[in-house]
Motif scaffolding. Sequence first.
Motif, PDB file in Angstrom:
ATOM      1  N   THR A 102       0.834  -1.206   0.000  1.00 59.57           N
ATOM      2  CA  THR A 102       0.000   0.000   0.000  1.00 59.57           C
ATOM      3  C   THR A 102       0.865   1.251   0.000  1.00 59.57           C
ATOM      4  OG1 THR A 102      -1.744  -1.151   1.213  1.00 59.57           O
ATOM      5  CG2 THR A 102      -1.797   1.252   1.239  1.00 59.57           C
ATOM      6  N   LEU A 103       1.848   1.287   0.896  1.00 60.47           N
ATOM      7  CA  LEU A 103       2.701   2.463   0.986  1.00 60.47           C
ATOM      8  C   LEU A 103       3.517   2.654  -0.285  1.00 60.47           C
ATOM      9  CD1 LEU A 103       3.887   2.136   4.698  1.00 60.47           C
ATOM     10  CD2 LEU A 103       2.212   3.744   3.760  1.00 60.47           C
ATOM     11  N   GLY A 104       3.938   1.565  -0.905  1.00 60.88           N
ATOM     12  CA  GLY A 104       4.662   1.668  -2.163  1.00 60.88           C
ATOM     13  C   GLY A 104       3.804   2.285  -3.254  1.00 60.88           C
ATOM     14  N   SER A 105       2.537   1.882  -3.298  1.00 65.97           N
ATOM     15  CA  SER A 105       1.618   2.440  -4.293  1.00 65.97           C
ATOM     16  C   SER A 105       1.339   3.911  -4.027  1.00 65.97           C
ATOM     17  CB  SER A 105       0.302   1.653  -4.289  1.00 65.97           C
ATOM     18  OG  SER A 105       0.490   0.326  -4.733  1.00 65.97           O
ATOM     19  N   LEU A 106       1.198   4.276  -2.755  1.00 61.55           N
ATOM     20  CA  LEU A 106       0.944   5.671  -2.415  1.00 61.55           C
ATOM     21  C   LEU A 106       2.134   6.551  -2.786  1.00 61.55           C
ATOM     22  CD1 LEU A 106      -0.785   5.349   1.083  1.00 61.55           C
ATOM     23  CD2 LEU A 106      -1.862   5.768  -1.122  1.00 61.55           C
ATOM     24  N   ALA A 107       3.342   6.073  -2.499  1.00 58.66           N
ATOM     25  CA  ALA A 107       4.535   6.852  -2.831  1.00 58.66           C
ATOM     26  C   ALA A 107       4.669   7.048  -4.329  1.00 58.66           C
ATOM     27  CB  ALA A 107       5.769   6.155  -2.268  1.00 58.66           C
ATOM     28  N   ALA A 108       4.356   6.002  -5.088  1.00 59.96           N
ATOM     29  CA  ALA A 108       4.447   6.097  -6.547  1.00 59.96           C
ATOM     30  C   ALA A 108       3.358   6.990  -7.116  1.00 59.96           C
ATOM     31  CB  ALA A 108       4.360   4.701  -7.164  1.00 59.96           C
ATOM     32  N   GLY A 109       2.174   6.934  -6.520  1.00 59.69           N
ATOM     33  CA  GLY A 109       1.050   7.693  -7.043  1.00 59.69           C
ATOM     34  C   GLY A 109       0.986   9.128  -6.562  1.00 59.69           C
ATOM     35  N   ALA A 110       1.721   9.442  -5.485  1.00 57.95           N
ATOM     36  CA  ALA A 110       1.703  10.800  -4.926  1.00 57.95           C
ATOM     37  C   ALA A 110       3.110  11.195  -4.499  1.00 57.95           C
ATOM     38  CB  ALA A 110       0.740  10.876  -3.754  1.00 57.95           C
ATOM     39  N   PRO A 111       4.019  11.355  -5.454  1.00 57.21           N
ATOM     40  CA  PRO A 111       5.422  11.619  -5.118  1.00 57.21           C
ATOM     41  C   PRO A 111       5.661  12.958  -4.425  1.00 57.21           C
ATOM     42  CG  PRO A 111       5.042  11.899  -7.468  1.00 57.21           C
ATOM     43  CD  PRO A 111       3.798  11.284  -6.903  1.00 57.21           C
ATOM     44  N   PHE A 112       4.682  13.878  -4.482  1.00 52.61           N
ATOM     45  CA  PHE A 112       4.864  15.188  -3.864  1.00 52.61           C
ATOM     46  C   PHE A 112       4.105  15.319  -2.551  1.00 52.61           C
ATOM     47  CE2 PHE A 112       5.313  15.784  -8.489  1.00 52.61           C
ATOM     48  CZ  PHE A 112       6.647  16.183  -8.512  1.00 52.61           C
ATOM     49  N   THR A 113       3.616  14.195  -2.042  1.00 54.11           N
ATOM     50  CA  THR A 113       2.940  14.167  -0.745  1.00 54.11           C
ATOM     51  C   THR A 113       3.867  13.556   0.289  1.00 54.11           C
ATOM     52  OG1 THR A 113       0.783  13.928  -1.813  1.00 54.11           O
ATOM     53  CG2 THR A 113       0.919  13.327   0.515  1.00 54.11           C
ATOM     54  N   ARG A 114       3.901  14.140   1.480  1.00 57.93           N
ATOM     55  CA  ARG A 114       4.743  13.616   2.565  1.00 57.93           C
ATOM     56  C   ARG A 114       3.873  12.714   3.446  1.00 57.93           C
ATOM     57  NH1 ARG A 114       5.952  18.877   1.691  1.00 57.93           N
ATOM     58  NH2 ARG A 114       4.311  19.525   3.176  1.00 57.93           N
ATOM     59  N   PHE A 115       4.112  11.409   3.387  1.00 55.30           N
ATOM     60  CA  PHE A 115       3.347  10.456   4.182  1.00 55.30           C
ATOM     61  C   PHE A 115       4.112  10.079   5.449  1.00 55.30           C
ATOM     62  CE2 PHE A 115       1.633   9.523  -0.137  1.00 55.30           C
ATOM     63  CZ  PHE A 115       0.290   9.751   0.135  1.00 55.30           C
ATOM     64  N   ILE A 116       3.381   9.955   6.547  1.00 55.50           N
ATOM     65  CA  ILE A 116       3.931   9.488   7.824  1.00 55.50           C
ATOM     66  C   ILE A 116       3.083   8.319   8.283  1.00 55.50           C
ATOM     67  CG2 ILE A 116       4.479  10.069  10.219  1.00 55.50           C
ATOM     68  CD1 ILE A 116       4.467  13.038   9.383  1.00 55.50           C
ATOM     69  N   TRP A 117       3.715   7.194   8.550  1.00 57.31           N
ATOM     70  CA  TRP A 117       2.986   6.047   9.076  1.00 57.31           C
ATOM     71  C   TRP A 117       2.871   6.198  10.586  1.00 57.31           C
ATOM     72  CZ3 TRP A 117      -0.182   2.563   7.375  1.00 57.31           C
ATOM     73  CH2 TRP A 117      -0.475   1.437   8.166  1.00 57.31           C
ATOM     74  N   VAL A 118       1.651   6.092  11.114  1.00 53.17           N
ATOM     75  CA  VAL A 118       1.381   6.283  12.537  1.00 53.17           C
ATOM     76  C   VAL A 118       0.864   4.984  13.131  1.00 53.17           C
ATOM     77  CG1 VAL A 118      -0.058   7.508  14.208  1.00 53.17           C
ATOM     78  CG2 VAL A 118       0.896   8.741  12.245  1.00 53.17           C
ATOM     79  N   MET A 119       1.402   4.623  14.292  1.00 49.90           N
ATOM     80  CA  MET A 119       0.911   3.412  14.954  1.00 49.90           C
ATOM     81  C   MET A 119       1.137   3.517  16.454  1.00 49.90           C
ATOM     82  SD  MET A 119       3.758   0.614  13.740  1.00 49.90           S
ATOM     83  CE  MET A 119       5.508   0.851  14.013  1.00 49.90           C
ATOM     84  N   GLY A 120       0.454   2.654  17.205  1.00 49.35           N
ATOM     85  CA  GLY A 120       0.633   2.584  18.645  1.00 49.35           C
ATOM     86  C   GLY A 120       1.817   1.702  19.002  1.00 49.35           C
ATOM     87  N   ALA A 121       2.302   1.861  20.214  1.00 46.72           N
ATOM     88  CA  ALA A 121       3.451   1.084  20.666  1.00 46.72           C
ATOM     89  C   ALA A 121       3.172  -0.413  20.644  1.00 46.72           C
ATOM     90  CB  ALA A 121       3.846   1.522  22.078  1.00 46.72           C
ATOM     91  N   ASP A 122       1.908  -0.818  20.804  1.00 44.28           N
ATOM     92  CA  ASP A 122       1.565  -2.234  20.757  1.00 44.28           C
ATOM     93  C   ASP A 122       1.891  -2.831  19.392  1.00 44.28           C
ATOM     94  OD1 ASP A 122      -0.491  -0.414  20.018  1.00 44.28           O
ATOM     95  OD2 ASP A 122      -1.956  -2.015  19.972  1.00 44.28           O
ATOM     96  N   ASN A 123       1.708  -2.037  18.323  1.00 41.17           N
ATOM     97  CA  ASN A 123       2.047  -2.525  16.989  1.00 41.17           C
ATOM     98  C   ASN A 123       3.559  -2.631  16.789  1.00 41.17           C
ATOM     99  OD1 ASN A 123      -0.747  -0.685  15.854  1.00 41.17           O
ATOM    100  ND2 ASN A 123      -0.599  -2.901  15.772  1.00 41.17           N
TER     101      ASN A 123
END
Length: 216
Positions: A102-123
């Motif tokens: 998913t993240l690979g597709s997002l990076a390829a499809g939106a190269p000018f968007t800054r994505f940050i993956w957010v998760m809880g410490a349990d993950n």
Amino acid sequence: MIENPEARRLLASVRGRTVAIMGGSFNPAHEGHLDIALLALQKLRADEVWWMVSPQNPLKTADDMAPFEERKASAERLARGHPRIRVTDIEVLLGTRFTADTLGSLAAGAPFTRFIWVMGADNLVGFHRWAEWQQIFNSVVIAVFDRPTYSLRALSGPAARRFAKARIRQRSGWRLGRRRAPAWVFFHTPLNALSATSIRYGSDRPDSKGRTRQMQ
């Protein structure tokens, strides 16, 4: 190349913006999810947060999983009144199952968007069991938010140790979206013990060993 027109429109709408992505089952969505989303907007200075409702978490069985539309609706109800939280079925639109894809597709499809993956410490505790987990660390910056009883295990786990040199100080977390992967931050923030499991089974109390169930 992203073929789905709805996915293309979604990505076009965040061109040049910073988007914090929270993936999960949202089975159901609850106040713990909302707390982290609001903290992400504040601490990361994100323009918006995406709640990326997973069609089916690869690490969980479907036995106790509500239908996708029901889970998505629960997230939409909780996000109502928060215009900077967007509930999305982007994985359905992209046809991806694993976060790395998913993240690979997002990076390829939106190269000018800054994505940050957010998760809880349990993950973070079990992150080394995710498909292509090192690829995820190397492809997107990551923000981890503390959850009750998990911080020690999370910060001493395989993923945190493998990428220890890429961890930045909490006070620099607001710059995370401007950094290049691998880079991650661990936020020690006010804790919310609520979990989707406790909602489904009617209890958010710790078990006999003092542990609360993880967010889903």
